[in-house]
Design a protein around this motif. Structure first.
Motif, PDB file in Angstrom:
ATOM      1  N   PHE A  95       3.540   0.659   2.916  1.00 30.25           N
ATOM      2  CA  PHE A  95       3.304  -0.422   3.861  1.00 30.25           C
ATOM      3  C   PHE A  95       3.215  -1.745   3.122  1.00 30.25           C
ATOM      4  O   PHE A  95       2.523  -1.848   2.098  1.00 30.25           O
ATOM      5  CB  PHE A  95       1.973  -0.233   4.597  1.00 30.25           C
ATOM      6  N   TYR A 136       0.844  -1.193   0.000  1.00 31.37           N
ATOM      7  CA  TYR A 136       0.000   0.000   0.000  1.00 31.37           C
ATOM      8  C   TYR A 136       0.880   1.244   0.000  1.00 31.37           C
ATOM      9  O   TYR A 136       1.961   1.257   0.590  1.00 31.37           O
ATOM     10  CB  TYR A 136      -0.894   0.054   1.238  1.00 31.37           C
ATOM     11  N   PHE A 186      -0.933  -5.017   8.780  1.00 29.98           N
ATOM     12  CA  PHE A 186       0.000  -4.045   8.227  1.00 29.98           C
ATOM     13  C   PHE A 186       1.307  -4.018   9.012  1.00 29.98           C
ATOM     14  O   PHE A 186       1.323  -4.190  10.224  1.00 29.98           O
ATOM     15  CB  PHE A 186      -0.601  -2.643   8.277  1.00 29.98           C
ATOM     16  N   GLY A 187       2.390  -3.714   8.308  1.00 32.51           N
ATOM     17  CA  GLY A 187       3.650  -3.418   8.946  1.00 32.51           C
ATOM     18  C   GLY A 187       3.705  -1.943   9.329  1.00 32.51           C
ATOM     19  O   GLY A 187       2.709  -1.222   9.192  1.00 32.51           O
ATOM     20  N   LYS A 188       4.877  -1.488   9.798  1.00 35.07           N
ATOM     21  CA  LYS A 188       4.985  -0.131  10.308  1.00 35.07           C
ATOM     22  C   LYS A 188       5.224   0.902   9.226  1.00 35.07           C
ATOM     23  O   LYS A 188       5.039   2.070   9.455  1.00 35.07           O
ATOM     24  CB  LYS A 188       6.111  -0.052  11.342  1.00 35.07           C
ATOM     25  N   PRO A 206      -4.519   4.557   2.985  1.00 33.73           N
ATOM     26  CA  PRO A 206      -3.664   3.695   2.164  1.00 33.73           C
ATOM     27  C   PRO A 206      -4.321   3.375   0.826  1.00 33.73           C
ATOM     28  O   PRO A 206      -5.531   3.181   0.742  1.00 33.73           O
ATOM     29  CB  PRO A 206      -3.530   2.432   3.025  1.00 33.73           C
ATOM     30  N   PHE A 259      -4.031   0.824  -2.532  1.00 36.72           N
ATOM     31  CA  PHE A 259      -3.496  -0.430  -3.065  1.00 36.72           C
ATOM     32  C   PHE A 259      -2.543  -0.144  -4.224  1.00 36.72           C
ATOM     33  O   PHE A 259      -2.828   0.647  -5.116  1.00 36.72           O
ATOM     34  CB  PHE A 259      -4.675  -1.282  -3.539  1.00 36.72           C
ATOM     35  N   GLN A 316       0.671   5.293   1.093  1.00 35.57           N
ATOM     36  CA  GLN A 316      -0.135   6.244   1.841  1.00 35.57           C
ATOM     37  C   GLN A 316       0.494   7.629   1.757  1.00 35.57           C
ATOM     38  O   GLN A 316       1.570   7.868   2.315  1.00 35.57           O
ATOM     39  CB  GLN A 316      -0.297   5.827   3.299  1.00 35.57           C
TER      40      GLN A 316
END
Lengths: 115, 111
Positions: B89, B36, B101-103, B44, B46, B38
């Motif tokens: 992400f 994603y 999600f990751g950070k 976010p 895709f 953002q």
């Protein structure tokens, strides 16, 4: 195609006050999600609806957070009472299908600041 | 526990160069991965996805690589443009339609 709508875009409240966020998903999308995104982190799922039923609310702090999607379209997320650590962006997302991986469409979010 | 993480919090790239954003995941049951983008003040968006039965997938200017042996995912952006500035992400789908999600990695484009 109109995207996911959210309001308000920004909200500042004092701790212990109440606040509500509104989401209108993409037309025809059965599944609606609320995420909490703390600054510098990825979104974390709070609750998932399929039509007007709750699919997953395991990460929702139910002592202070509540959400509803009464007619299977719009949804509201409420925090009562708010704490300082609730400061975050609250994102709403929707998807056409459920039960398997599929694209989620996100709204712009509501930025909440609790002072 | 389940987690998705990123190696670098910030990546600075010269405009026109290629960008590579890395991600490590820990849930071996995940069979679907998404990147994603953002932008500031937006939700976010895709970019591209890949299923675990693939090791590479290409889109327009973007390529996702998946290495299941070391649980590593990368996003390659060709000819990076100013409009690519954002936080990226990676996310994994361990089951059903859940996304974790990751950070995030902030991509900064240098003029």
């Amino acid at each position: 195609e109109a995207g996911v709508a959210q309001s308000p875009r920004y909200k500042i409240i004092e701790k212990r006050q109440s606040v509500a966020f509104w989401c209108n998903p993409i037309s025809g999308h059965a599944t609606l999600y609320w995420y909490q995104q703390i600054l510098g982190q990825g979104p974390k799922l709070l609750i998932q609806f399929q039509n007007n039923g709750v699919v997953d609310d395991s990460q929702l702090p139910k002592d202070r957070f509540s959400a509803e999607r009464l007619k299977g379209v719009d949804s509201t997320l409420k925090i009562q009472p708010a704490k300082l650590e609730d400061s975050a962006v609250y994102l709403c997302a929707s998807s056409y299908l459920a039960g398997g991986p599929n694209e989620q469409y996100f709204g712009p979010g509501t930025r909440l600041t609790v002072t | 526990g389940e987690s998705v993480g990123l190696h670098l919090p910030t990546l600075s790239v010269q405009e026109g160069d290629n960008s590579i954003i890395n991600c490590a995941y820990s849930n071996s049951a995940s069979d679907y991965f998404i990147w994603y983008k953002q932008e500031s003040g937006k939700g976010p968006q895709f970019i591209i996805d890949i299923r675990s039965n693939m090791d590479k997938r290409q889109g327009q200017r973007v390529t996702v690589l998946l290495n299941k042996t070391v649980k590593h995912l990368s996003l390659q952006i060709a000819a990076t443009q100013p409009g690519d500035s954002a936080v990226y992400f990676c996310a994994e789908n361990p089951h059903d339609d859940k996304i974790i999600f990751g950070k995030g990695t902030r991509l900064h484009i240098l003029p």
